[in-house]
Design a protein around this motif. Structure first.
Motif, PDB file in Angstrom:
ATOM      1  N   ALA A   1       0.769  -1.052   0.036  1.00 34.71           N
ATOM      2  CA  ALA A   1      -0.090  -0.055   0.023  1.00 34.71           C
ATOM      3  C   ALA A   1       0.876   1.191  -0.141  1.00 34.71           C
ATOM      4  CB  ALA A   1      -0.804   0.179   1.289  1.00 34.71           C
ATOM      5  N   SER A   2       2.063   1.096   0.574  1.00 38.23           N
ATOM      6  CA  SER A   2       2.980   2.258   0.605  1.00 38.23           C
ATOM      7  C   SER A   2       4.001   2.463  -0.235  1.00 38.23           C
ATOM      8  CB  SER A   2       3.619   2.189   2.218  1.00 38.23           C
ATOM      9  OG  SER A   2       2.694   1.897   3.154  1.00 38.23           O
ATOM     10  N   GLY A   3       4.547   1.309  -0.743  1.00 42.08           N
ATOM     11  CA  GLY A   3       5.732   1.089  -1.758  1.00 42.08           C
ATOM     12  C   GLY A   3       5.568   1.562  -3.094  1.00 42.08           C
ATOM     13  N   THR A   4       4.325   1.838  -3.501  1.00 44.72           N
ATOM     14  CA  THR A   4       4.030   2.701  -4.898  1.00 44.72           C
ATOM     15  C   THR A   4       4.358   4.125  -4.849  1.00 44.72           C
ATOM     16  OG1 THR A   4       1.822   3.304  -4.049  1.00 44.72           O
ATOM     17  CG2 THR A   4       1.806   1.206  -5.176  1.00 44.72           C
TER      18      THR A   4
ATOM     19  N   MET B   1      -5.349   0.566  -3.417  1.00 44.94           N
ATOM     20  CA  MET B   1      -5.098  -0.932  -3.378  1.00 44.94           C
ATOM     21  C   MET B   1      -6.646  -1.351  -3.353  1.00 44.94           C
ATOM     22  SD  MET B   1      -3.110  -4.215  -2.270  1.00 44.94           S
ATOM     23  CE  MET B   1      -1.935  -3.164  -1.451  1.00 44.94           C
ATOM     24  N   ARG B   2      -7.711  -0.890  -2.969  1.00 45.31           N
ATOM     25  CA  ARG B   2      -8.967  -1.133  -2.612  1.00 45.31           C
ATOM     26  C   ARG B   2      -9.609  -1.034  -4.164  1.00 45.31           C
ATOM     27  NH1 ARG B   2     -11.720   3.458  -0.260  1.00 45.31           N
ATOM     28  NH2 ARG B   2      -9.882   4.444  -0.729  1.00 45.31           N
ATOM     29  N   PHE B   3      -8.949  -0.443  -5.246  1.00 48.54           N
ATOM     30  CA  PHE B   3      -9.515   0.113  -6.492  1.00 48.54           C
ATOM     31  C   PHE B   3      -8.847  -1.167  -7.501  1.00 48.54           C
ATOM     32  CE2 PHE B   3     -10.180   3.959  -4.297  1.00 48.54           C
ATOM     33  CZ  PHE B   3     -11.390   3.826  -3.899  1.00 48.54           C
TER      34      PHE B   3
ATOM     35  N   ARG C   1      -6.736  -7.517   2.985  1.00 48.18           N
ATOM     36  CA  ARG C   1      -7.477  -6.521   2.773  1.00 48.18           C
ATOM     37  C   ARG C   1      -8.953  -6.993   3.440  1.00 48.18           C
ATOM     38  NH1 ARG C   1      -5.630  -6.209  -2.455  1.00 48.18           N
ATOM     39  NH2 ARG C   1      -7.495  -6.939  -3.256  1.00 48.18           N
ATOM     40  N   GLU C   2      -9.333  -8.321   3.328  1.00 53.37           N
ATOM     41  CA  GLU C   2     -10.758  -8.853   3.891  1.00 53.37           C
ATOM     42  C   GLU C   2     -10.702  -8.864   5.341  1.00 53.37           C
ATOM     43  OE1 GLU C   2     -11.420 -12.481   1.459  1.00 53.37           O
ATOM     44  OE2 GLU C   2     -11.485 -11.262  -0.467  1.00 53.37           O
ATOM     45  N   LEU C   3      -9.650  -9.300   5.980  1.00 54.89           N
ATOM     46  CA  LEU C   3      -9.520  -9.375   7.312  1.00 54.89           C
ATOM     47  C   LEU C   3      -9.562  -7.800   8.040  1.00 54.89           C
ATOM     48  CD1 LEU C   3      -6.037 -11.311   7.953  1.00 54.89           C
ATOM     49  CD2 LEU C   3      -8.495 -11.884   8.820  1.00 54.89           C
ATOM     50  N   MET C   4      -9.080  -6.953   7.031  1.00 57.18           N
ATOM     51  CA  MET C   4      -9.204  -5.517   7.675  1.00 57.18           C
ATOM     52  C   MET C   4     -10.707  -4.957   7.707  1.00 57.18           C
ATOM     53  SD  MET C   4      -6.400  -4.956   9.146  1.00 57.18           S
ATOM     54  CE  MET C   4      -6.223  -6.577   9.672  1.00 57.18           C
ATOM     55  N   GLU C   5     -11.244  -5.562   6.815  1.00 60.00           N
ATOM     56  CA  GLU C   5     -12.597  -5.030   6.426  1.00 60.00           C
ATOM     57  C   GLU C   5     -13.507  -5.314   7.492  1.00 60.00           C
ATOM     58  OE1 GLU C   5     -14.699  -2.767   4.563  1.00 60.00           O
ATOM     59  OE2 GLU C   5     -12.963  -3.656   3.333  1.00 60.00           O
TER      60      GLU C   5
ATOM     61  N   ASN D   1      -7.189   7.733  -8.200  1.00 59.54           N
ATOM     62  CA  ASN D   1      -5.905   7.968  -7.566  1.00 59.54           C
ATOM     63  C   ASN D   1      -5.141   6.754  -7.687  1.00 59.54           C
ATOM     64  OD1 ASN D   1      -7.886   9.374  -5.029  1.00 59.54           O
ATOM     65  ND2 ASN D   1      -6.346  10.646  -6.514  1.00 59.54           N
ATOM     66  N   VAL D   2      -5.527   5.644  -8.375  1.00 60.94           N
ATOM     67  CA  VAL D   2      -4.801   4.096  -8.382  1.00 60.94           C
ATOM     68  C   VAL D   2      -3.635   4.496  -9.148  1.00 60.94           C
ATOM     69  CG1 VAL D   2      -6.611   2.760  -8.337  1.00 60.94           C
ATOM     70  CG2 VAL D   2      -5.849   3.656 -10.674  1.00 60.94           C
ATOM     71  N   THR D   3      -2.517   3.789  -8.827  1.00 63.96           N
ATOM     72  CA  THR D   3      -1.063   4.030  -9.477  1.00 63.96           C
ATOM     73  C   THR D   3      -0.901   2.996 -10.356  1.00 63.96           C
ATOM     74  OG1 THR D   3      -0.165   2.272  -7.771  1.00 63.96           O
ATOM     75  CG2 THR D   3       0.025   4.731  -7.301  1.00 63.96           C
ATOM     76  N   PRO D   4      -0.131   3.191 -11.294  1.00 59.48           N
ATOM     77  CA  PRO D   4       0.193   2.509 -12.367  1.00 59.48           C
ATOM     78  C   PRO D   4       0.917   1.332 -12.105  1.00 59.48           C
ATOM     79  CG  PRO D   4       1.694   4.094 -12.714  1.00 59.48           C
ATOM     80  CD  PRO D   4       0.777   4.548 -11.597  1.00 59.48           C
ATOM     81  N   ASP D   5       0.783  -0.081 -12.734  1.00 61.79           N
ATOM     82  CA  ASP D   5       1.360  -1.270 -12.732  1.00 61.79           C
ATOM     83  C   ASP D   5       2.953  -1.187 -12.707  1.00 61.79           C
ATOM     84  OD1 ASP D   5       1.743  -3.737 -11.848  1.00 61.79           O
ATOM     85  OD2 ASP D   5       0.768  -4.770 -13.453  1.00 61.79           O
ATOM     86  N   GLY D   6       3.668  -1.728 -11.836  1.00 62.68           N
ATOM     87  CA  GLY D   6       5.152  -1.724 -12.245  1.00 62.68           C
ATOM     88  C   GLY D   6       5.984  -1.084 -11.304  1.00 62.68           C
TER      89      GLY D   6
END
Ligand code: ZEM
Length: 295
Positions: A52-55, A70-72, A88-92, A136-141
């Protein structure tokens, strides 16, 4: 009474104590893993906080934990994030109990709780991340590719603003958890104690003899002695690159140094891309482990 009703309507700013409650709920959930992996959801939650942070990209100021993108889709579907739906499901479940927390705060706090509950160092943390939107999603890679070499590792982590020492300290998180062939293609744990935070990752890197695993999967190394442990090509690079090796050796020799440096680098990672005026506290907090609160 009217007073109680008006009090209930006031939206109070959550306090450190409120976040400690969220921490405690997360800590209990991490332990409810039973048949899952090695009996803890801690490692997959650390990986969630990291991805979640390393992007983050320091040049454009985009990415990082702020918007919990990363939700999207498509970010949730990026190959690097395979398997993180588990975290993510656990955190939900936690989010339902504390609807006032942002996803970015929740996921990073979960990473902190996981490290601390698995006997790792204290990680200074403070809230203030806000929920973003799909655009706001970040590009792959933007996350590292385990098949690559030192240049790639530097390209990825320098983009986030880390130096060689911080890179080596962060990768020591591979003391925890394992690779899953149905997620990354790689298989197996790095250490014999994948649910305890130690400097064993570095010790094993130098003490064991590592040989290429003979299989149809992606190139990975296995320890010659037992064949049960693994290293990714990028992990092994830490023993080959002169600058990386210096730090990896220091962490193999000194667990306290590793804990100190990991704590600082991981705390920095979790705050990447969060505008400082968003933080509710001028200094990060140290939250207590469940064990400490028993006293
Ligand atoms: Zn990881 N990591 N990582 N990592 N990682 C995996 C698992 C875990 C890389 C990587 O490709 C992979 C950091 C850095 C780097 C954790 C934490 C951190 C897996 C296996 C791969 C392939 C995924 C699977 O199959 O489930 C690469 C190339 C990295 C840098 C060069 C950093 C930094 C981390 C945190 C600070 C953790 C805890 C896991 C174990 C997850 C689990 O589910 O057990």
């Amino acid at each position: 009474s009217a007073i109680q009703a008006s009090k209930a309507a006031v939206k109070l700013t959550p306090t450190k104590e409120d976040y400690q409650k969220v921490y405690n709920t997360i800590a209990h959930i991490l332990d409810e893993a039973e048949e899952y992996d090695d009996g803890s959801f801690g490692p997959v939650v650390v990986r969630l906080a990291w991805h979640a942070s390393g992007t983050y990209d320091k040049t454009t100021g985009t990415g990082g934990s702020n918007y919990a993108t990363m939700r999207f889709e498509p970010e949730s579907l990026h190959a690097a994030n395979n398997g993180l739906h588990v975290g993510r499901e656990l955190m939900e479940k936690v989010k339902q109990q504390y609807p006032w927390i942002s996803y970015g705060d929740l996921w990073t706090l979960a990473g902190v709780a996981a490290i601390q509950e698995m006997a790792g160092p204290k990680i200074p943390w403070r809230p203030g991340r806000i929920d973003g939107v799909a655009s706001n999603v970040t590009p792959d890679g933007r996350l590292p590719d385990a098949t690559q070499g030192a240049q790639h590792i530097r390209d990825i982590f320098y983009r986030m603003g880390f130096n060689d020492q911080e890179i080596v300290a962060l990768i020591g998180a591979h003391a925890l958890g394992r690779c899953h062939s149905d997620r990354s293609g790689f298989e197996g744990p790095w250490t014999f104690s994948p649910t305890t935070f130690t400097n064993d990752f570095y010790k094993l890197l130098f003490e064991e003899k590592w040989v290429w695993k003979k299989w149809s999967g992606p190139k990975q190394l296995q320890d010659k002695k037992t064949g049960t442990l693994m290293m990714l090509p990028t992990d092994y690079v830490l023993t080959q690159d002169k600058s990386f090796k210096k730090y990896a050796k220091a962490y193999a020799d000194d667990q306290d140094l590793f804990f100190k440096d990991f704590s600082a680098a991981f705390a920095k990672l979790l705050e990447l891309g969060v505008p400082s005026q968003q933080f509710v506290a001028s200094e990060p907090w140290i939250l207590q482990t469940l064990e400490e609160q028993k006293a």
